[in-house]
Design an enzyme around this catalytic site. Structure first.
Site, PDB file in Angstrom:
ATOM      1  N   ARG A  92      45.322  32.678  49.192  1.00 18.58           N
ATOM      2  CA  ARG A  92      44.354  33.479  48.440  1.00 18.58           C
ATOM      3  C   ARG A  92      43.787  32.693  47.269  1.00 18.58           C
ATOM      4  NH1 ARG A  92      46.273  38.793  49.865  1.00 18.58           N
ATOM      5  NH2 ARG A  92      44.970  40.381  48.923  1.00 18.58           N
ATOM      6  N   ARG A 171      40.489  44.310  42.414  1.00 21.06           N
ATOM      7  CA  ARG A 171      40.876  43.455  43.538  1.00 21.06           C
ATOM      8  C   ARG A 171      39.650  42.745  44.120  1.00 21.06           C
ATOM      9  NH1 ARG A 171      43.686  47.674  47.134  1.00 21.06           N
ATOM     10  NH2 ARG A 171      44.027  45.989  48.592  1.00 21.06           N
TER      11      ARG A 171
END
Ligand code: AP5
Length: 213
Positions: A92, A171
């Site tokens: 990520r 997010r």
């Protein structure tokens, strides 16, 4: 004979990575490894790692690289990964991708599932999950055959704490600033393919399998 697939699924939160990972795992008989699911299990069972990760997850921030890199290193060493695997939610960040390279892991495919932020915010309000077995549903696009219970194990379905709209927005910001640069990272390696997320789940699945060849 099926090829040995070592796949990374990229995409924003709620793009459908976990949903497609389940389908690919069933079709190819390879494990789907979700760092998010591993961290949520650690939180639920109250391990030291879970306790330290909880505050990051709750506010939609990323858990520190060294923690997730350690999780993935251990998981990929398990015998069931020898015939291939799917990484859902890892890497990520660029340092996580570099760590994967340093482990000597050769990734064969990277699929980025693309869905607009607006659709994601809409979608997340309808997600329902089973805490016991991890199955994921959506109230309209993918309802459980057992209503408000899990169609696999019968446990009551719940809403993930980080699906609160304010947390979803955080997010998404984290995704655009820290994870999206990975598309370039893997495009330069020549292994990135883009799957346009569709309104209907089965249409996204068809495009995903086509991209895997
Ligand atoms: P994680 O669990 O990985 O969450 P995420 O990446 O934010 O992704 P989601 O699980 O929310 O969504 P998804 O893309 O899998 O979508 P889904 O298939 O469920 O991570 C959670 C947290 O853990 C992070 O915020 C971070 O704190 C931490 N973390 C994890 N990995 C980390 C790492 N590597 N480094 C640092 N921190 C890490 O689908 C969503 C909904 O849409 C479902 O209801 C589904 O049924 C529905 N749906 C799916 N596809 C379709 C479609 N085509 N049409 C209509 N509905 C659809």
């Amino acid at each position: 004979m099926k090829r040995n697939i070592r796949l990374i699924l990229l995409g924003a939160p709620g793009a459908g990575k976990g949903t497609q990972a389940e389908k690919i795992s069933a079709e190819f008989g390879i494990p789907a490894i979700s760092t998010g699911a591993i961290i949520r299990e650690a939180i639920a069972s109250g391990t030291e790692m879970g306790k330290s990760a909880q505050s990051y997850i709750e506010r939609g921030a990323l858990v520190p690289d060294e923690v997730v890199i350690g999780i993935v290193k251990d998981r990929l060493a398990a015998p069931d990964c020898a015939g291939g695997f799917i990484l859902d939610g890892f890497p990520r960040t660029v340092p996580q991708a570099q760590a994967l390279d340093e482990m000597g892991v050769e990734i064969t495919d990277v699929l980025s599932i693309e869905v607009s932020d607006e659709r994601i915010i809409d979608r997340m309000g309808g997600r329902r999950v089973c805490k016991k077995c991890g199955a994921t549903y959506h109230v309209t696009s993918n309802p459980s055959p057992a209503g408000d219970k899990c169609g696999v194990c019968g446990d009551p379905l719940t809403i993930r704490a980080d699906d609160d709209p304010a947390v979803v927005r955080s997010r998404l910001e984290v995704y655009h600033s820290q994870t999206e640069p990975l598309k370039d990272f893997y495009a330069k390696k020549g292994i990135l393919k883009v799957v346009e997320g569709q309104e209907k789940l089965e249409d996204t699945t068809a495009l995903t399998f086509r991209a895997l060849g």
